[in-house]
Motif scaffolding. Structure first.
Motif, short mmCIF file in Angstrom:
data_model
loop_
_atom_site.label_atom_id
_atom_site.label_comp_id
_atom_site.label_asym_id
_atom_site.label_seq_id
_atom_site.Cartn_x
_atom_site.Cartn_y
_atom_site.Cartn_z
N TYR A 23 -2.51 -3.50 -0.32
CA TYR A 23 -2.17 -4.26 -1.52
C TYR A 23 -1.92 -3.34 -2.71
O TYR A 23 -1.13 -3.67 -3.59
CB TYR A 23 -3.28 -5.26 -1.84
CG TYR A 23 -3.23 -6.51 -0.98
CD1 TYR A 23 -2.75 -6.48 0.33
CD2 TYR A 23 -3.68 -7.71 -1.47
CE1 TYR A 23 -2.72 -7.63 1.10
CE2 TYR A 23 -3.65 -8.87 -0.70
CZ TYR A 23 -3.16 -8.81 0.59
OH TYR A 23 -3.12 -9.96 1.35
N ILE A 25 -0.28 -0.65 -2.77
CA ILE A 25 1.09 -0.12 -2.72
C ILE A 25 1.99 -0.88 -3.68
O ILE A 25 2.77 -0.29 -4.42
CB ILE A 25 1.65 -0.17 -1.28
CG1 ILE A 25 0.86 0.78 -0.38
CG2 ILE A 25 3.14 0.16 -1.28
CD1 ILE A 25 1.17 0.61 1.11
N ASP A 26 1.90 -2.20 -3.66
CA ASP A 26 2.76 -3.03 -4.51
C ASP A 26 2.01 -3.68 -5.65
O ASP A 26 2.49 -4.63 -6.26
CB ASP A 26 3.47 -4.09 -3.66
CG ASP A 26 4.55 -3.48 -2.79
OD1 ASP A 26 5.41 -2.77 -3.33
OD2 ASP A 26 4.51 -3.69 -1.56
N HIS A 27 0.81 -3.19 -5.92
CA HIS A 27 0.00 -3.65 -7.06
C HIS A 27 -0.34 -5.14 -6.95
O HIS A 27 -0.37 -5.85 -7.96
CB HIS A 27 0.68 -3.34 -8.39
CG HIS A 27 1.12 -1.92 -8.51
ND1 HIS A 27 0.23 -0.87 -8.66
CD2 HIS A 27 2.34 -1.36 -8.45
CE1 HIS A 27 0.89 0.26 -8.70
NE2 HIS A 27 2.18 0.01 -8.56
N TYR A 28 -0.60 -5.61 -5.72
CA TYR A 28 -1.04 -6.99 -5.53
C TYR A 28 -2.49 -7.08 -5.97
O TYR A 28 -3.27 -6.15 -5.77
CB TYR A 28 -0.98 -7.40 -4.07
CG TYR A 28 0.41 -7.51 -3.48
CD1 TYR A 28 1.53 -7.71 -4.25
CD2 TYR A 28 0.59 -7.41 -2.11
CE1 TYR A 28 2.79 -7.81 -3.70
CE2 TYR A 28 1.85 -7.51 -1.54
CZ TYR A 28 2.94 -7.72 -2.33
OH TYR A 28 4.17 -7.82 -1.77
N GLU A 83 0.53 -10.07 7.71
CA GLU A 83 0.16 -8.71 7.33
C GLU A 83 0.47 -7.77 8.49
O GLU A 83 0.09 -8.05 9.64
CB GLU A 83 -1.34 -8.60 7.03
CG GLU A 83 -1.87 -9.57 6.01
CD GLU A 83 -1.84 -9.03 4.59
OE1 GLU A 83 -1.83 -7.80 4.42
OE2 GLU A 83 -1.82 -9.85 3.68
N TYR A 85 0.19 -3.56 8.53
CA TYR A 85 -0.03 -2.33 7.76
C TYR A 85 -0.36 -1.20 8.71
O TYR A 85 -1.26 -1.31 9.54
CB TYR A 85 -1.16 -2.52 6.76
CG TYR A 85 -1.50 -1.28 5.97
CD1 TYR A 85 -0.56 -0.63 5.18
CD2 TYR A 85 -2.78 -0.73 6.03
CE1 TYR A 85 -0.88 0.52 4.46
CE2 TYR A 85 -3.11 0.42 5.32
CZ TYR A 85 -2.15 1.03 4.53
OH TYR A 85 -2.46 2.16 3.82
N GLU A 118 7.55 -12.02 5.53
CA GLU A 118 8.08 -11.59 4.24
C GLU A 118 8.08 -10.07 4.25
O GLU A 118 7.19 -9.45 4.82
CB GLU A 118 7.18 -12.03 3.08
CG GLU A 118 7.16 -13.49 2.79
CD GLU A 118 6.17 -13.78 1.66
OE1 GLU A 118 6.57 -14.51 0.74
OE2 GLU A 118 5.03 -13.30 1.70
N GLU A 120 9.04 -6.81 1.38
CA GLU A 120 9.45 -6.48 0.02
C GLU A 120 10.90 -5.96 0.02
O GLU A 120 11.32 -5.25 0.94
CB GLU A 120 8.53 -5.40 -0.57
CG GLU A 120 7.12 -5.88 -0.83
CD GLU A 120 7.03 -6.88 -1.97
OE1 GLU A 120 7.95 -6.98 -2.81
OE2 GLU A 120 6.01 -7.58 -2.01
N ASN A 121 11.65 -6.32 -1.02
CA ASN A 121 13.04 -5.88 -1.13
C ASN A 121 13.18 -4.36 -1.11
O ASN A 121 14.15 -3.83 -0.58
CB ASN A 121 13.68 -6.44 -2.40
CG ASN A 121 13.94 -7.93 -2.29
OD1 ASN A 121 14.29 -8.43 -1.22
ND2 ASN A 121 13.77 -8.65 -3.38
N HIS A 122 12.21 -3.65 -1.67
CA HIS A 122 12.30 -2.19 -1.75
C HIS A 122 11.87 -1.49 -0.46
O HIS A 122 12.05 -0.30 -0.33
CB HIS A 122 11.45 -1.67 -2.92
CG HIS A 122 9.97 -1.86 -2.73
ND1 HIS A 122 9.21 -1.02 -1.96
CD2 HIS A 122 9.13 -2.83 -3.18
CE1 HIS A 122 7.96 -1.44 -1.96
NE2 HIS A 122 7.88 -2.54 -2.69
N ASN A 123 11.33 -2.23 0.49
CA ASN A 123 10.78 -1.61 1.70
C ASN A 123 11.83 -1.57 2.81
O ASN A 123 11.74 -2.29 3.81
CB ASN A 123 9.52 -2.35 2.15
CG ASN A 123 8.73 -1.56 3.16
OD1 ASN A 123 9.23 -0.61 3.75
ND2 ASN A 123 7.49 -1.98 3.37
#
Length: 147
Positions: A23, A25-28, A83, A85, A118, A120-123
């Motif tokens: 979490y 990584i993307d500041h969740y 998830e 990871y 899902e 992330e767009n940047h991943n």
């Protein structure tokens, strides 16, 4: 070869720690106490889904969580790959590919008709992994309503 160890209550501290790293990584937002309580509920109720620690050479290399939903449109149970990871030190060893294949085989054997996820767009690496394993972009727009 990656081993997939079903989550047990004794694994909650380990997986919670992994989730905190994931979490971050993307500041969740991450609340350890809430996460621990959710894992207890999740592990006790197999109708909610299933989770696994991924092991290589008997060391934790990451985790995988599938959650379940009943869908009339897809005529039965579907899964959400909630998830996936892989620890940074374990990346690039094919673990992600093995995890996707494991999830697909597990769902097929369980009669699950579809897997959503899902990313992330940047991943871009994760997107490529999923696309190479048969996932396609859904033509519908995902929306949410928080309570």
């Amino acid at each position: 070869m990656t081993q997939f160890k079903p989550l047990e209550k004794k694994d909650i501290d380990t997986i919670s720690s992994l989730m905190a790293d994931f979490y971050a990584i993307d500041h969740y937002p991450f609340n350890p106490e809430v996460t621990q309580n959710l894992f207890e509920e999740f592990i006790e109720n197999k109708n909610l889904g299933q989770g696994w620690l991924m092991l290589q050479d008997n060391e934790v290399a990451g985790y995988l969580i599938l959650t379940f939903v009943f869908s009339f449109e897809y005529q039965g149970m579907i899964a959400f790959l909630d998830e996936l990871y892989v620890l940074p030190k374990a990346q690039g060893k094919g673990i992600g590919k093995e995890a996707v294949a494991f999830a697909q085989a597990h769902c097929k054997a369980s009669g699950i008709r579809l897997i959503y996820l899902e990313v992330e767009n940047h991943n871009a690496p994760a997107q490529q992994l999923y696309q190479k394993n048969g996932f396609i972009n859904h033509p519908r727009k995902l929306m949410q309503y928080k309570l």
